[in-house]
Design an enzyme around this catalytic site. Structure first.
Site, PDB file in Angstrom:
ATOM      1  N   THR A 198      50.223  41.209  40.590  1.00 55.78           N
ATOM      2  CA  THR A 198      49.103  40.069  40.026  1.00 55.78           C
ATOM      3  C   THR A 198      49.202  39.524  39.186  1.00 55.78           C
ATOM      4  O   THR A 198      49.778  40.601  38.175  1.00 55.78           O
ATOM      5  CB  THR A 198      47.471  40.589  41.011  1.00 55.78           C
ATOM      6  OG1 THR A 198      47.349  41.130  40.335  1.00 55.78           O
ATOM      7  CG2 THR A 198      47.502  40.334  42.396  1.00 55.78           C
ATOM      8  N   ASP A 199      48.793  38.511  38.824  1.00 51.59           N
ATOM      9  CA  ASP A 199      48.939  38.246  36.844  1.00 51.59           C
ATOM     10  C   ASP A 199      46.866  38.393  36.816  1.00 51.59           C
ATOM     11  O   ASP A 199      46.231  38.589  37.421  1.00 51.59           O
ATOM     12  CB  ASP A 199      49.372  36.606  36.966  1.00 51.59           C
ATOM     13  CG  ASP A 199      48.365  35.355  37.924  1.00 51.59           C
ATOM     14  OD1 ASP A 199      47.093  35.794  38.734  1.00 51.59           O
ATOM     15  OD2 ASP A 199      49.239  34.123  38.111  1.00 51.59           O
ATOM     16  N   LYS A 200      47.519  37.468  35.337  1.00 52.66           N
ATOM     17  CA  LYS A 200      45.739  38.242  35.068  1.00 52.66           C
ATOM     18  C   LYS A 200      44.877  36.612  35.902  1.00 52.66           C
ATOM     19  O   LYS A 200      43.178  37.571  35.843  1.00 52.66           O
ATOM     20  CB  LYS A 200      45.701  37.433  33.901  1.00 52.66           C
ATOM     21  CG  LYS A 200      43.847  37.620  33.275  1.00 52.66           C
ATOM     22  CD  LYS A 200      44.062  36.864  31.866  1.00 52.66           C
ATOM     23  CE  LYS A 200      43.133  36.762  30.855  1.00 52.66           C
ATOM     24  NZ  LYS A 200      42.932  36.318  29.678  1.00 52.66           N
ATOM     25  N   GLY A 227      44.581  37.104  39.332  1.00 47.01           N
ATOM     26  CA  GLY A 227      44.542  37.963  40.651  1.00 47.01           C
ATOM     27  C   GLY A 227      45.370  36.871  41.533  1.00 47.01           C
ATOM     28  O   GLY A 227      45.304  37.578  42.364  1.00 47.01           O
ATOM     29  N   ILE A 228      46.218  36.614  41.279  1.00 49.37           N
ATOM     30  CA  ILE A 228      47.422  35.372  42.251  1.00 49.37           C
ATOM     31  C   ILE A 228      48.723  36.229  41.753  1.00 49.37           C
ATOM     32  O   ILE A 228      49.253  36.740  40.894  1.00 49.37           O
ATOM     33  CB  ILE A 228      47.624  33.809  41.705  1.00 49.37           C
ATOM     34  CG1 ILE A 228      45.925  33.575  42.335  1.00 49.37           C
ATOM     35  CG2 ILE A 228      48.464  33.727  42.863  1.00 49.37           C
ATOM     36  CD1 ILE A 228      45.912  32.059  42.095  1.00 49.37           C
TER      37      ILE A 228
END
Length: 163
Positions: A25-27, A29-30
């Site tokens: 995930t990215d920052k 949360g995706i």
């Protein structure tokens, strides 16, 4: 296009279950977009495995490589850390020297299609020269599964932990 036997359908999907890891995930949360291509690879690897062979078999025993010549992904909804996802994979086109896989990534909890895509592959030898499929492999790809696979992503428990 290679003509499959009447009982063989190019629409037969193979499903591989995985759970989104925090590192995917990215920052926000995706799930980071590039992970979908990795999951497409997981799907096609398992598609082959349940048909009784692996990429390694083709490479080591037949000097045949399925080179990704093109890829496409369309993102339809976000996936998040700890989501259980099904990677659905099938063959959409088969030729003497190439094939195309189609994919859907579906959230297991609600059936939401998260992403869909395709990859186009060319069969080459170790030097990159285009060649035909080795004897028997195209037929195995078009045949029904002969092995029941386990989910090859992260372990997905079938029951929730006690509280």
């Amino acid at each position: 296009m290679t003509s499959p036997a009447p009982e063989i359908s190019l629409e037969e999907w193979h499903e591989t279950l995985l759970r989104v890891r925090y590192a995917e995930t990215d920052k926000m949360g995706i799930v980071y977009y590039a992970n979908y291509l990795i999951w497409f690879e997981l799907g096609r690897t398992e598609f082959c495995r349940v048909r009784g062979f692996s990429y390694r078999d083709m490479e080591e025993n037949e000097d045949a490589f399925l080179v990704v010549a093109e890829s496409y992904a369309r993102y339809k909804a976000p996936a998040y850390y700890d989501d259980e996802l099904l990677v659905r994979t099938h063959i959409t086109e088969m030729r003497k020297r190439s094939l195309r896989f189609g994919y859907e990534i579906v959230r297991a909890s609600d059936g939401q299609i998260i992403a869909e895509g395709e990859t186009g592959h060319v069969v080459t030898d170790a030097t990159g020269r285009v060649r035909s499929f080795p004897e028997g492999y195209a037929q195995r790809l078009l045949a029904p599964p002969i092995v029941h696979s386990q989910a090859s992503g992260a372990v997905v428990p079938t029951e929730e932990a006690p509280e």
